[in-house]
Design a protein around this motif. Structure first.
Motif, PDB file in Angstrom:
ATOM      1  N   VAL A  98       0.891  -1.168   0.000  1.00 11.58           N
ATOM      2  CA  VAL A  98       0.000   0.000   0.000  1.00 11.58           C
ATOM      3  C   VAL A  98       0.919   1.204   0.000  1.00 11.58           C
ATOM      4  N   ASP A  99       1.037   1.882  -1.140  1.00  9.58           N
ATOM      5  CA  ASP A  99       2.158   2.801  -1.352  1.00  9.58           C
ATOM      6  C   ASP A  99       1.987   4.210  -0.803  1.00  9.58           C
ATOM      7  N   GLY A 100       0.830   4.523  -0.224  1.00 10.79           N
ATOM      8  CA  GLY A 100       0.628   5.845   0.355  1.00 10.79           C
ATOM      9  C   GLY A 100      -0.077   6.828  -0.549  1.00 10.79           C
TER      10      GLY A 100
ATOM     11  N   ALA B 145       3.558  -0.604   4.192  1.00 10.40           N
ATOM     12  CA  ALA B 145       3.140   0.779   3.954  1.00 10.40           C
ATOM     13  C   ALA B 145       4.296   1.722   4.255  1.00 10.40           C
ATOM     14  N   PRO B 146       4.209   2.962   3.785  1.00  9.39           N
ATOM     15  CA  PRO B 146       5.198   3.952   4.225  1.00  9.39           C
ATOM     16  C   PRO B 146       5.088   4.136   5.733  1.00  9.39           C
ATOM     17  N   GLY B 147       6.187   4.513   6.368  1.00  8.31           N
ATOM     18  CA  GLY B 147       6.129   4.819   7.792  1.00  8.31           C
ATOM     19  C   GLY B 147       5.181   5.977   8.049  1.00  8.31           C
ATOM     20  N   PHE B 148       4.475   5.932   9.157  1.00 12.23           N
ATOM     21  CA  PHE B 148       3.470   6.948   9.472  1.00 12.23           C
ATOM     22  C   PHE B 148       4.152   8.242   9.930  1.00 12.23           C
ATOM     23  N   VAL B 149       3.502   9.369   9.621  1.00 11.40           N
ATOM     24  CA  VAL B 149       4.060  10.694   9.884  1.00 11.40           C
ATOM     25  C   VAL B 149       3.167  11.417  10.891  1.00 11.40           C
ATOM     26  N   ASP B 150       3.724  11.764  12.051  1.00 13.88           N
ATOM     27  CA  ASP B 150       2.965  12.427  13.109  1.00 13.88           C
ATOM     28  C   ASP B 150       3.380  13.892  13.192  1.00 13.88           C
ATOM     29  N   LEU B 151       2.457  14.788  12.845  1.00 13.71           N
ATOM     30  CA  LEU B 151       2.756  16.212  12.759  1.00 13.71           C
ATOM     31  C   LEU B 151       2.789  16.934  14.100  1.00 13.71           C
ATOM     32  N   HIS B 152       2.209  16.357  15.137  1.00 18.72           N
ATOM     33  CA  HIS B 152       2.092  17.117  16.391  1.00 18.72           C
ATOM     34  C   HIS B 152       2.489  16.250  17.585  1.00 18.72           C
ATOM     35  N   THR B 153       3.776  16.323  17.934  1.00 15.14           N
ATOM     36  CA  THR B 153       4.253  15.613  19.121  1.00 15.14           C
ATOM     37  C   THR B 153       5.015  16.592  20.012  1.00 15.14           C
TER      38      THR B 153
ATOM     39  N   PRO C 193       0.063  14.045   5.476  1.00 12.93           N
ATOM     40  CA  PRO C 193       0.850  14.910   6.365  1.00 12.93           C
ATOM     41  C   PRO C 193       2.239  15.232   5.826  1.00 12.93           C
ATOM     42  N   ALA C 194       2.852  14.282   5.104  1.00 13.28           N
ATOM     43  CA  ALA C 194       4.178  14.548   4.536  1.00 13.28           C
ATOM     44  C   ALA C 194       4.131  15.679   3.518  1.00 13.28           C
TER      45      ALA C 194
ATOM     46  N   GLU D 151      10.618  13.494  -0.244  1.00 13.20           N
ATOM     47  CA  GLU D 151      10.851  12.092  -0.587  1.00 13.20           C
ATOM     48  C   GLU D 151      10.590  11.145   0.580  1.00 13.20           C
ATOM     49  N   ARG D 152       9.568  11.449   1.347  1.00 20.37           N
ATOM     50  CA  ARG D 152       9.087  10.557   2.396  1.00 20.37           C
ATOM     51  C   ARG D 152       7.565  10.526   2.326  1.00 20.37           C
ATOM     52  N   GLY D 153       6.974   9.422   2.763  1.00 22.49           N
ATOM     53  CA  GLY D 153       5.522   9.315   2.792  1.00 22.49           C
ATOM     54  C   GLY D 153       4.936   8.433   1.715  1.00 22.49           C
ATOM     55  N   ARG D 154       5.775   7.904   0.814  1.00 24.64           N
ATOM     56  CA  ARG D 154       5.294   6.988  -0.230  1.00 24.64           C
ATOM     57  C   ARG D 154       6.313   5.865  -0.437  1.00 24.64           C
TER      58      ARG D 154
END
Length: 573
Positions: A12-14, A53-61, A483-484, A491-494
């Motif tokens: 699942v490529d994002g 899948a691509p690694g998940f991206v967390d915008l608010h930590t 989010p990416a 070049e991240r998120g897919r």
């Protein structure tokens, strides 16, 4: 030769495209082949048909502090997150002069729910500038981590003690902008600020950023224009209570001044109040008409919080409770045992002045989710009302008895709302709105109140599998590529050739999260709430496995993300 070959995966490529069966080849931290890959590899992993899948991206930590003693950013990495963004809400550890370190430590402890003893034991403060601080993390983290520059720290750097409460002069604003330029040039990803009335420092006073005027906020936002790949994050009063026209104008003016998108935290969505989120999303529509972009962060799952008489956070907002909740623990225990104090606290909580917190005064509805004393075994998992009936007492008195026996550590939670099928359907519609992005975990903060890192596995387990309000492919897109792209992450998120090999392998039939529980693993043995991930098999950052079956591998391949190098400019339009 490949460094790593992942065979027999459901990819699942994002992008939202249909899943496809195939292999993924990785070399030098990058994806080099997707599909049928016959190249030899130093290491081969059999995915056995699981989803890659691509690694998940967390915008608010708020992992700014935790990464110094926990380079894995747990438990986010266990839940498939490979990239985190910190420095939100105007709170950062840099820039910081020696005389400001104690204030910043106590502010973080109060406003972001990080145990003070853990911060004091885990931070050495061997930095001054923002660039110094970023350098301390370089080569020492398992995940990719980027950081906004916090407005409160900027104010202290430019104004000293006057940064707390005083209005900045034009010269002080210029100094603040200059310090911001230095921080962004060193790799800061943008500016964050808070005007939230709930954000107070260790002394109960408004945090420094709350002293800012509109002119100061717009001037700082304009400073981003000179720095590629930067962005804005802001929390104002209307984020909690509903935006006024002035609120929307401020957010829009900041976005337009910066020439960047602005995100705010946190949009709640409930089927019981469908007009609530619609009114908040109008900020996005109005901003777009004026050339800005204002986007809400929103969580996929219903918000579940835990209350504690030990931290007192939220409870100390009840009328007449603050002084009692801020007493040293032995004195607090004695106060809570005093019938006169109990009566005063109960009256304050049920008064009109309690406002939106008044619902907490329905003590019988609070659920006791975790206890520590043997005499409270009968209370665990039951409502305070049920325990009071069984013990033959009044709910508030029974609650105080439970809390005292546990030496204030009792975990309490209001009844969960917003978790019906209708709620999930409504939230799924909001995920497709151009003015909303899934995020807002607050991971690394409010450690005794919640474990926001579960949002990814909650979306996949509850939203995809249980409620079926979104497809697996779309759910992955919402927590990877969306989010990416919003933050301009390069070049991240897919999953595509040439992009970074940040990946997560999971079983869609079992992916989920476990219950929250207390773990005493912070510096000085301080506690935090965590929740295990289910169904997450492996997590890779730059092609290096950092987590396997819930356990960190010890590898530290993460990148400190820097603006302009690791991010591209995203236009508001």
């Amino acid at each position: 030769m490949l460094d790593l070959l992942i065979r027999d995966a459901q990819i699942v490529d994002g992008t939202g495209a249909p899943a496809r069966h195939g292999d993924v080849g990785i070399r030098d931290g990058r994806i080099v082949a997707v599909g049928e890959v016959a190249d030899p590899a130093a290491k081969t992993v059999d995915a056995q048909g699981q989803t890659l899948a691509p690694g998940f991206v967390d915008l608010h930590t708020h992992y700014d502090a935790q990464l110094f003693w926990d380079p894995t950013a747990s438990p986010s990495v266990q839940h498939g997150v490979t990239t985190v963004f910190g420095g939100n809400c105007g709170f950062t550890l840099a820039p910081a002069a020696p005389e400001q370190q104690d204030y910043l430590t106590r502010m973080l402890a109060r406003v972001e729910g990080m145990p003070l003893e853990a911060l004091r034991a885990g931070l050495d403060w061997v930095w001054a500038s923002f660039g110094d601080w970023l350098g301390r993390l370089e080569g020492r983290i398992a995940v990719n981590a980027g950081f906004l520059v916090g407005h409160s720290a900027l104010r202290l750097a430019a104004m000293g003690g006057d940064g707390i409460g005083a209005e900045a002069t034009p010269d002080q604003i210029d100094t603040m902008v200059a310090v911001l330029h230095d921080a962004l040039a060193a790799g800061g990803l943008g500016l964050s600020t808070s005007q939230s009335p709930t954000h107070n420092d260790g002394s109960g006073q408004p945090v420094p950023s709350r002293g800012a005027t509109r002119d100061e906020l717009v001037a700082l936002a304009a400073g981003l224009r000179d720095h590629p790949g930067t962005t804005l994050e802001a929390i104002i009063a209307g984020c909690l209570s509903g935006f006024t026209d002035d609120d929307v104008a401020l957010l829009t003016d900041m976005s337009v001044a910066a020439g960047r998108p602005l995100n705010w935290n946190l949009l709640g969505v409930s089927a019981a109040n469908p007009d609530g989120h619609r009114k908040q999303l109008r900020a996005s529509e109005i901003a777009a008409e004026r050339g800005g972009r204002v986007v809400a962060l929103t969580l996929p799952q219903a918000m579940k919080i835990r209350l504690s008489f030990l931290s007192g956070f939220v409870l100390d907002g009840l009328p007449g409770w603050r002084d009692t909740m801020h007493l040293p623990v032995p004195e607090r225990l004695r106060a809570l045992a005093d019938p006169a104090v109990r009566r005063r606290l109960a009256e304050g909580a049920s008064s009109k002045e309690a406002g939106m917190l008044r619902g907490l005064a329905q003590w019988d509805r609070l659920v006791v989710v975790e206890t520590f004393a043997p005499q409270n075994d009968d209370a665990t998992g039951r409502s305070v009302g049920e325990v009071a009936a069984a013990r033959g007492g009044e709910p508030f008195d029974t609650l105080c008895d439970i809390v005292i026996a546990d030496e204030l550590r009792t975990g309490l939670t209001p009844p969960l709302t917003g978790d019906s099928a209708d709620d999930w359907k409504m939230r799924a519609k909001v995920w497709q709105h151009p003015g909303a992005v899934i995020g807002g975990s607050d991971a690394g903060a409010h450690l005794d109140m919640m474990c926001g890192a579960i949002y990814t596995t909650s979306l996949l387990g509850r939203g995809v599998r249980e409620h079926q309000v979104v497809t697996l492919e779309e759910a992955v897109r919402l927590i990877t590529d969306v989010p990416a792209r919003f933050y301009g992450l390069s070049e991240r998120g897919r999953i595509t050739p040439g992009w970074h090999a940040d990946l997560v392998l999971f079983d869609p039939a079992t992916v989920d999260h476990g219950p929250e529980r207390t773990r005493y693993d912070l510096p000085s043995g301080a506690p935090r709430l965590v929740a295990d991930a289910h169904g997450i098999t492996s997590v890779w950052v730059g092609g290096v496995e950092v987590c396997r079956d819930g356990a960190a591998t010890g590898a530290l391949p993460g990148t400190v993300l820097r603006s302009g190098r690791d991010t591209e400019t995203v236009s508001p339009s």
